[in-house]
Motif scaffolding. Structure first.
Motif, PDB file in Angstrom:
ATOM      1  N   SER A  43      -7.430   6.575   6.720  1.00 26.64           N
ATOM      2  CA  SER A  43      -6.948   5.892   5.577  1.00 26.64           C
ATOM      3  C   SER A  43      -5.848   4.914   5.980  1.00 26.64           C
ATOM      4  O   SER A  43      -4.840   5.373   6.871  1.00 26.64           O
ATOM      5  N   GLY A  44      -5.495   3.764   5.310  1.00 29.26           N
ATOM      6  CA  GLY A  44      -4.451   2.962   5.697  1.00 29.26           C
ATOM      7  C   GLY A  44      -4.163   1.817   4.955  1.00 29.26           C
ATOM      8  O   GLY A  44      -4.942   1.669   3.821  1.00 29.26           O
ATOM      9  N   PRO A  45      -2.849   1.150   5.021  1.00 27.61           N
ATOM     10  CA  PRO A  45      -2.817  -0.095   4.282  1.00 27.61           C
ATOM     11  C   PRO A  45      -3.850  -1.112   4.353  1.00 27.61           C
ATOM     12  O   PRO A  45      -4.604  -1.160   5.477  1.00 27.61           O
ATOM     13  N   PRO A  46      -4.139  -2.070   3.246  1.00 27.77           N
ATOM     14  CA  PRO A  46      -4.919  -3.091   3.374  1.00 27.77           C
ATOM     15  C   PRO A  46      -5.013  -3.942   4.569  1.00 27.77           C
ATOM     16  O   PRO A  46      -3.937  -4.625   4.903  1.00 27.77           O
ATOM     17  N   VAL A  47      -6.035  -4.171   5.410  1.00 26.64           N
ATOM     18  CA  VAL A  47      -5.899  -4.811   6.317  1.00 26.64           C
ATOM     19  C   VAL A  47      -7.224  -5.726   6.665  1.00 26.64           C
ATOM     20  O   VAL A  47      -8.209  -5.285   6.188  1.00 26.64           O
ATOM     21  N   TYR A  48      -7.194  -6.774   7.512  1.00 25.14           N
ATOM     22  CA  TYR A  48      -8.505  -7.690   7.658  1.00 25.14           C
ATOM     23  C   TYR A  48      -9.369  -6.693   8.372  1.00 25.14           C
ATOM     24  O   TYR A  48      -9.142  -6.211   9.698  1.00 25.14           O
ATOM     25  N   SER A  49     -10.524  -6.098   7.996  1.00 26.94           N
ATOM     26  CA  SER A  49     -11.466  -5.324   8.349  1.00 26.94           C
ATOM     27  C   SER A  49     -12.969  -5.580   8.680  1.00 26.94           C
ATOM     28  O   SER A  49     -13.424  -6.036   7.427  1.00 26.94           O
ATOM     29  N   ASP A  50     -13.429  -5.584   9.748  1.00 27.45           N
ATOM     30  CA  ASP A  50     -14.596  -5.549  10.295  1.00 27.45           C
ATOM     31  C   ASP A  50     -15.436  -4.980   9.292  1.00 27.45           C
ATOM     32  O   ASP A  50     -16.644  -5.025   8.891  1.00 27.45           O
ATOM     33  N   ILE A  51     -15.113  -3.409   9.112  1.00 29.73           N
ATOM     34  CA  ILE A  51     -15.704  -2.593   8.499  1.00 29.73           C
ATOM     35  C   ILE A  51     -16.092  -2.819   7.113  1.00 29.73           C
ATOM     36  O   ILE A  51     -17.077  -2.657   6.520  1.00 29.73           O
TER      37      ILE A  51
END
Length: 339
Positions: free
Chosen positions: A148-156
């Motif tokens: 878990s982490g803060p919102p980021v630009y994610s390929d997932i």
């Protein structure tokens, strides 16, 4: 000013970048809402293992432009058809997502959150290091307890969306219908080369550069789409004139969900990759291989800069961010007769 009257001058930053050896080649296309277009190109489609010149018809690995041209559009089309809603959880399409923990955070993720990169998922994971069986890797993505982490630009986020499209339509991504000038399986000899890949032991040409997309079978929700400049401009024109998406969907891609993100796209913010001359109604997206597309709805103007900046290696300073900004600012200034 018309695209034809400004294209050569607008291409000047790219021409300079090629001359300085920062990128092998580039093609710039400009299109307006009324359908006027112009294209300029220069440089090499490949410099290793032998040289080949770039042409207007050259196919590019669009990298993360896959996210907006294919995946976002496909999801919004499914919404328009009433098969899902943007605020439905992914488990409506993927009921086995984290199926061994009914309280898992991933089971609460919605299509909107994934499209706008407003999830707890990581930016990227080296999935390809776990093997190259596409079905097993998909299962791994679905069952993994993601940190878990803060919102980021994610390929997932977009890998999950790609799996959802496959589940809803009953077709693998590689078999999904695509407009002319787009493909998940292009003819290699027509493509611009990307990297000399240490993992695959060869110069990549006509197969997806992104390692995870390659391991997932070549087509994924986050990468894998190839296209020509005219294909990208056709898509951009279809968004500008409202023929690709219905008004509600078009409004979604134009409305900020966060400071930088809309549904699928990036929206204008100061200092972004499209240049500060863009109007606040501009959306855009970039791809790791050196691609990019921007649409300024206020001006009824779109432009795409496609380069093979990772050829023969990503491990150099290609200056792509500065090139994108300079190109966008020049396109707009020339279009308005200020340059």
């Amino acid at each position: 000013m018309s695209p034809a009257s400004i294209i050569d001058q607008a291409f000047a930053p790219a021409a300079q970048s090629i001359a300085h050896g920062n990128i092998p080649g580039a093609v710039l296309g400009i299109v307006t809402a009324d359908g006027q277009r112009a294209v300029c190109w220069k440089g090499m489609a490949q410099i290793e293992p032998h040289e080949e010149s770039l042409a207007r018809e050259t196919w590019f690995d669009l990298a993360s432009l896959t996210k907006v041209i294919f995946t976002t559009t496909a999801i919004l089309k499914l919404v328009e058809e009433g098969r899902i809603a943007l605020d439905d959880p992914l488990v409506k399409a993927i009921p086995d997502l984290r199926q061994y923990d009914m309280n898992a955070a991933e089971r609460r993720l919605t299509f909107r959150q994934c499209l706008a990169h407003q999830t707890h998922l990581p930016a990227v994971e080296p999935l390809y290091t776990y093997g190259q069986n596409p079905d097993t890797l998909r299962a791994f993505v679905l069952q993994r307890e993601w940190r878990s982490g803060p919102p980021v630009y994610s390929d997932i986020n977009f890998i999950l969306l790609g799996i959802a499209i496959e589940r809803i339509t009953g077709k693998p991504l590689s078999d999904q219908p695509l407009p002319e000038h787009f493909s998940f399986n292009p003819e290699p000899r027509l493509c611009a080369a990307t990297e000399r890949c240490a993992w695959r032991g060869r110069v990549i040409r006509g197969e997806v550069h992104d390692e995870n997309a390659f391991a997932l079978g070549g087509a994924s929700g986050h990468a894998g789409l190839f296209g020509t400049i005219d294909g990208v401009l056709d898509f951009a024109h279809g968004l500008l004139d409202g023929k690709i998406l219905l008004p509600q969907s078009l409004n979604a891609v134009r409305t900020h969900e966060s400071e930088k993100r809309t549904v699928g796209w990036e929206g204008f913010y100061p200092g972004w990759h499209g240049g500060d001359g863009c109007s606040p109604t501009t959306i855009g997206h970039t791809g790791f291989t050196g691609t990019g597309l921007w649409l300024d709805f206020k001006r009824g103007l779109a432009w795409s800069l496609l380069t093979n900046r990772v050829h023969p290696s990503r491990h150099k300073d290609s200056g792509i961010m500065d090139l994108r900004r300079a190109t966008g600012e020049r396109v707009i200034a020339l279009f308005e007769g200020r340059d």
